[in-house]
Design an enzyme around this catalytic site. Structure first.
Site, PDB file in Angstrom:
ATOM      1  N   SER A 176       0.837  -1.219   0.000  1.00 52.28           N
ATOM      2  CA  SER A 176       0.000   0.000   0.000  1.00 52.28           C
ATOM      3  C   SER A 176       0.863   1.256   0.000  1.00 52.28           C
ATOM      4  O   SER A 176       0.605   2.195  -0.775  1.00 52.28           O
ATOM      5  CB  SER A 176      -0.974   0.002   1.179  1.00 52.28           C
ATOM      6  OG  SER A 176      -0.304  -0.234   2.396  1.00 52.28           O
TER       7      SER A 176
ATOM      8  N   ARG B 223       3.026  -4.853  16.763  1.00 50.56           N
ATOM      9  CA  ARG B 223       1.628  -4.423  16.626  1.00 50.56           C
ATOM     10  C   ARG B 223       0.691  -5.543  17.104  1.00 50.56           C
ATOM     11  O   ARG B 223      -0.395  -5.287  17.611  1.00 50.56           O
ATOM     12  CB  ARG B 223       1.324  -4.046  15.163  1.00 50.56           C
ATOM     13  CG  ARG B 223       2.193  -2.916  14.631  1.00 50.56           C
ATOM     14  CD  ARG B 223       1.997  -2.708  13.134  1.00 50.56           C
ATOM     15  NE  ARG B 223       2.350  -3.885  12.355  1.00 50.56           N
ATOM     16  CZ  ARG B 223       2.183  -4.015  11.045  1.00 50.56           C
ATOM     17  NH1 ARG B 223       1.658  -3.012  10.345  1.00 50.56           N
ATOM     18  NH2 ARG B 223       2.547  -5.105  10.409  1.00 50.56           N
TER      19      ARG B 223
ATOM     20  N   HIS C 205      -1.941  -8.915   1.964  1.00 50.09           N
ATOM     21  CA  HIS C 205      -1.629  -7.648   2.640  1.00 50.09           C
ATOM     22  C   HIS C 205      -2.775  -7.344   3.626  1.00 50.09           C
ATOM     23  O   HIS C 205      -3.073  -8.166   4.492  1.00 50.09           O
ATOM     24  CB  HIS C 205      -1.422  -6.564   1.565  1.00 50.09           C
ATOM     25  CG  HIS C 205      -0.859  -5.260   2.036  1.00 50.09           C
ATOM     26  ND1 HIS C 205      -0.199  -5.107   3.230  1.00 50.09           N
ATOM     27  CD2 HIS C 205      -0.861  -4.016   1.464  1.00 50.09           C
ATOM     28  CE1 HIS C 205       0.182  -3.836   3.371  1.00 50.09           C
ATOM     29  NE2 HIS C 205      -0.217  -3.157   2.314  1.00 50.09           N
TER      30      HIS C 205
ATOM     31  N   ASP D 144      -2.252  -8.517  11.602  1.00 47.65           N
ATOM     32  CA  ASP D 144      -3.604  -8.946  11.238  1.00 47.65           C
ATOM     33  C   ASP D 144      -4.084 -10.149  12.041  1.00 47.65           C
ATOM     34  O   ASP D 144      -5.269 -10.461  12.033  1.00 47.65           O
ATOM     35  CB  ASP D 144      -3.651  -9.272   9.739  1.00 47.65           C
ATOM     36  CG  ASP D 144      -3.290  -8.058   8.896  1.00 47.65           C
ATOM     37  OD1 ASP D 144      -3.828  -6.985   9.180  1.00 47.65           O
ATOM     38  OD2 ASP D 144      -2.453  -8.182   7.983  1.00 47.65           O
TER      39      ASP D 144
ATOM     40  N   HIS E  20       5.829 -12.686   7.410  1.00 47.30           N
ATOM     41  CA  HIS E  20       6.065 -11.300   6.993  1.00 47.30           C
ATOM     42  C   HIS E  20       7.278 -11.240   6.083  1.00 47.30           C
ATOM     43  O   HIS E  20       8.216 -12.017   6.238  1.00 47.30           O
ATOM     44  CB  HIS E  20       6.287 -10.387   8.210  1.00 47.30           C
ATOM     45  CG  HIS E  20       6.028  -8.948   7.894  1.00 47.30           C
ATOM     46  ND1 HIS E  20       7.004  -8.125   7.399  1.00 47.30           N
ATOM     47  CD2 HIS E  20       4.901  -8.201   7.961  1.00 47.30           C
ATOM     48  CE1 HIS E  20       6.481  -6.926   7.195  1.00 47.30           C
ATOM     49  NE2 HIS E  20       5.209  -6.941   7.523  1.00 47.30           N
TER      50      HIS E  20
HETATM   51  N1  CMX Z   1       1.270 -19.738   5.787  1.00 47.56           N
HETATM   52  C1  CMX Z   1       1.704 -20.638   4.865  1.00 47.56           C
HETATM   53  N2  CMX Z   1       2.766 -20.447   4.083  1.00 47.56           N
HETATM   54  C2  CMX Z   1       3.467 -19.301   4.257  1.00 47.56           C
HETATM   55  C3  CMX Z   1       3.115 -18.348   5.205  1.00 47.56           C
HETATM   56  C4  CMX Z   1       1.951 -18.582   5.977  1.00 47.56           C
HETATM   57  N3  CMX Z   1       1.500 -17.707   6.874  1.00 47.56           N
HETATM   58  N4  CMX Z   1       3.998 -17.327   5.140  1.00 47.56           N
HETATM   59  C5  CMX Z   1       4.877 -17.633   4.176  1.00 47.56           C
HETATM   60  N5  CMX Z   1       4.549 -18.839   3.633  1.00 47.56           N
HETATM   61  C6  CMX Z   1       5.191 -19.509   2.516  1.00 47.56           C
HETATM   62  C7  CMX Z   1       5.119 -18.636   1.270  1.00 47.56           C
HETATM   63  O1  CMX Z   1       3.835 -18.743   0.654  1.00 47.56           O
HETATM   64  C8  CMX Z   1       6.265 -19.177   0.459  1.00 47.56           C
HETATM   65  O2  CMX Z   1       5.842 -20.400  -0.104  1.00 47.56           O
HETATM   66  P1  CMX Z   1       6.331 -20.863  -1.583  1.00 47.56           P
HETATM   67  O3  CMX Z   1       7.832 -20.907  -1.501  1.00 47.56           O
HETATM   68  O4  CMX Z   1       5.675 -22.169  -1.773  1.00 47.56           O
HETATM   69  O5  CMX Z   1       5.847 -19.787  -2.518  1.00 47.56           O
HETATM   70  C9  CMX Z   1       7.315 -19.502   1.530  1.00 47.56           C
HETATM   71  O6  CMX Z   1       6.572 -19.657   2.767  1.00 47.56           O
HETATM   72  C10 CMX Z   1       8.354 -18.427   1.714  1.00 47.56           C
HETATM   73  O7  CMX Z   1       7.683 -17.191   1.969  1.00 47.56           O
HETATM   74  P2  CMX Z   1       8.368 -16.067   2.883  1.00 47.56           P
HETATM   75  O8  CMX Z   1       9.605 -15.641   2.210  1.00 47.56           O
HETATM   76  O9  CMX Z   1       8.455 -16.561   4.281  1.00 47.56           O
HETATM   77  O10 CMX Z   1       7.252 -14.922   2.882  1.00 47.56           O
HETATM   78  P3  CMX Z   1       7.027 -13.771   1.792  1.00 47.56           P
HETATM   79  O11 CMX Z   1       7.912 -12.630   2.118  1.00 47.56           O
HETATM   80  O12 CMX Z   1       7.077 -14.311   0.411  1.00 47.56           O
HETATM   81  O13 CMX Z   1       5.499 -13.392   2.078  1.00 47.56           O
HETATM   82  C11 CMX Z   1       3.616 -12.875   3.393  1.00 47.56           C
HETATM   83  C12 CMX Z   1       5.110 -12.654   3.194  1.00 47.56           C
HETATM   84  C13 CMX Z   1       3.109 -11.945   4.486  1.00 47.56           C
HETATM   85  C14 CMX Z   1       2.875 -12.542   2.088  1.00 47.56           C
HETATM   86  C15 CMX Z   1       3.386 -14.359   3.782  1.00 47.56           C
HETATM   87  O14 CMX Z   1       4.019 -14.617   5.016  1.00 47.56           O
HETATM   88  C16 CMX Z   1       1.912 -14.730   3.868  1.00 47.56           C
HETATM   89  O15 CMX Z   1       1.333 -15.097   2.840  1.00 47.56           O
HETATM   90  N6  CMX Z   1       1.303 -14.675   5.089  1.00 47.56           N
HETATM   91  C17 CMX Z   1      -0.124 -14.922   5.243  1.00 47.56           C
HETATM   92  C18 CMX Z   1      -0.928 -13.713   4.800  1.00 47.56           C
HETATM   93  C19 CMX Z   1      -0.783 -12.564   5.768  1.00 47.56           C
HETATM   94  O16 CMX Z   1      -0.910 -12.711   6.973  1.00 47.56           O
HETATM   95  N7  CMX Z   1      -0.547 -11.371   5.226  1.00 47.56           N
HETATM   96  C20 CMX Z   1      -0.506 -10.118   6.034  1.00 47.56           C
HETATM   97  C21 CMX Z   1       0.892  -9.513   6.140  1.00 47.56           C
HETATM   98  C22 CMX Z   1       0.860  -8.210   6.913  1.00 47.56           C
HETATM   99  C23 CMX Z   1       0.156  -7.140   6.137  1.00 47.56           C
HETATM  100  O17 CMX Z   1       0.650  -6.725   5.082  1.00 47.56           O
HETATM  101  O18 CMX Z   1      -0.925  -6.696   6.559  1.00 47.56           O
END
Ligand code: CMX
Length: 464
Positions: A272, A357, A302, A403, A348
């Site tokens: 964002s 937070r 996000h 979140d 994250h």
């Molecule tokens: N559950 C399951 N798998 C997860 C995970 C979770 N909570 N967090 C990361 N992973 C997975 C990724 O999908 C990725 O899988 P692949 O290699 O198969 O694609 C792997 O672990 C590595 O990811 P990462 O480097 O640890 O995380 P990223 O930086 O790529 O992504 C985020 C960060 C937040 C998108 C991810 O942790 C996620 O999808 N979390 C769940 C959604 C969420 O809570 N989002 C809110 C974030 C805060 C916000 O912006 O408000």
């Protein structure tokens, strides 16, 4: 449709308060006039950045690997953001202040103990902790700018309640650009050194109007369009917002002050914040830039994750009851992962520890709702999920983010409409991204345009 209508009159009832407002606005002194404070600071900061760039403009700050290019630019240092910095272990610092420090140092409402978002905004945009008077002056100023033009009210009233609240929010903000002072000044040929002044005016107007838009969406979508009432210039931004939403519980208002403070900013690279900065760099006005950022916030990875978390918790309750055993919960989490879904609220891109937070919301829950069944479930999830995510061997941060906790607090006070939660996040995010946008124009940052490469070009360049 008639059921979901509120009248334009109702929203612009802020005007009823105008006599009281004009007295309050007249009380503003030079020290409480935020624009005047900024006008003094900006030339000093421009000079500081100019001489820094002159001395170090060609110095390297990092490197870019092929994985970074394919990997969402993770870790590339390619942006400047003045308002906040995120440390992987410690979490967010707003202008150098941690969340507990902000909770201690920022001005509070009378009788309240949580920080006022007005004070946080002052801190984000100036770098200084404001006095109580400075924070109060922002409350008055935002109250004075809160009225909506009738075409936006009409538009909101004509959205079907089935349209997601974030789509309503972003569309209404886009339509508000009819009011943009920046767009008008630009078309009138204003000099570029004055851009920040108009971006500031639009940002203040927009922040003031967001709670009215958000409350209208809430009342239209979930409360049959019953009126949102008037803005009271003697109340702070959050108190007015809660009143317009239809909540008169003082504890909920305190929660909202905390909520609107902590969701405001998370340095410059998140979807964002980066989107607002990017779109703003084309000199799209603050309304268009902010609406673009909100479309990014509406993504499930996000800001929409706060909605997803509550849906997830409800699914657990439906499948396993209010008090699942640890083993049953583990099984549920593993089956979620094995079906190719994420555990919302965990992980994250930058953080590598529990999000502060999350921690401050947990502390709020421990104080105000320790026996709530959903809070107990959230605590159990906090115990069960991180070891499982670590066991997958691929998740870089197994800890909860912001979140994972927010929805539980909201549902406790009766706000159970989870599709709405991201709108609250959006109202708060305006504080950080618009403070940054003012500085983007004050520092004369150019249109953003990184270089992309094709896979063929990249292979050729690396002789691979
Ligand atoms: N559950 C399951 N798998 C997860 C995970 C979770 N909570 N967090 C990361 N992973 C997975 C990724 O999908 C990725 O899988 P692949 O290699 O198969 O694609 C792997 O672990 C590595 O990811 P990462 O480097 O640890 O995380 P990223 O930086 O790529 O992504 C985020 C960060 C937040 C998108 C991810 O942790 C996620 O999808 N979390 C769940 C959604 C969420 O809570 N989002 C809110 C974030 C805060 C916000 O912006 O408000």
């Amino acid at each position: 449709m008639a059921l979901f209508r509120i009248t334009a009159l109702r929203v612009t009832e802020t005007h009823k308060a105008l006599p009281a407002l004009s007295v309050l606005l007249r009380n503003a002194s030079e020290a409480t006039d935020l624009k005047a404070v900024l006008a003094k600071k900006i030339p000093q900061e421009q000079e500081r950045v100019k001489s820094f760039r002159k001395a170090h403009g060609a110095t390297k700050v990092g490197e870019v690997t092929v994985d970074m290019m394919y990997g969402g630019m993770r870790g590339i240092k390619g942006l400047v953001c003045e308002t906040s910095v995120l440390d992987a272990d410690e979490g967010i610092r707003f202008r150098g202040y941690s969340i507990p420090e902000c909770q201690k140092l920022l001005p509070k409402a009378k009788g309240g103990s949580e920080p006022l978002p007005e004070g946080l905004f002052w801190l984000l945009i100036t770098g200084d902790i404001p006095t109580q008077e400075q924070s109060n002056a922002i409350s008055v100023e935002w109250a004075s700018r809160a009225g909506l033009p009738s075409h936006v009210v009409t538009m909101l009233n004509n959205f079907p309640p089935s349209l997601h609240p974030m789509s309503q929010f972003s569309a209404a903000v886009t339509a508000l650009n009819s009011e943009s002072k920046f767009a008008k000044a630009y078309s009138d040929g204003v000099h570029k050194t004055k851009y920040w002044e108009y971006v500031y005016e639009d940002s203040m107007d927009l922040i003031a109007k967001l709670p009215v838009i958000a409350a209208t969406i809430y009342r239209n979508t979930y409360k049959s369009g019953k009126g949102i009432g008037a803005i009271d210039p003697h109340k702070d931004w959050s108190a007015n917002f809660c009143q317009m939403l239809g909540y008169d519980n003082a504890e909920f208002t305190e929660l909202m002050r905390l909520y609107l403070t902590i969701h405001s900013d998370h340095e410059g690279g998140n979807v964002s914040a980066h989107t607002v900065h990017l779109v703003g760099s084309a000199l799209s006005d603050p309304y268009l830039s902010f609406a673009a950022g909100m479309n990014g916030l509406a993504g499930p990875l996000h800001g929409l994750a706060n909605q997803e978390v509550l849906i997830f918790l409800r699914k657990i309750q439906a499948a396993l009851g209010d008090n699942p055993t640890d083993d049953k919960l583990k099984e549920f989490i593993w089956s979620t992962l094995k079906s190719g879904q994420v555990v919302p609220g965990y992980g994250h891109a930058v953080l590598r520890k529990t999000d502060p937070r999350y921690t401050c919301q947990r502390e709020f829950a421990q104080k105000h709702l320790p026996k709530d069944p959903m809070f107990k479930l959230v605590s159990q999830v906090y115990k069960i999920v991180p070891p499982i995510l670590m066991e997958t061997g691929k998740v870089k941060n197994p800890w909860p983010n912001v979140d994972a906790h927010s929805g539980v607090l909201l549902q406790y006070y009766g706000m159970t409409e989870m599709n709405y939660y991201t709108v609250l996040f959006g109202v708060s995010r305006a504080l950080g991204v618009l403070a940054s946008l003012v500085w983007d124009r004050a520092l004369g940052l150019p249109i953003e345009r990184p270089k992309s490469m094709s896979t063929d070009g990249l292979m050729k360049a690396l002789k691979a």
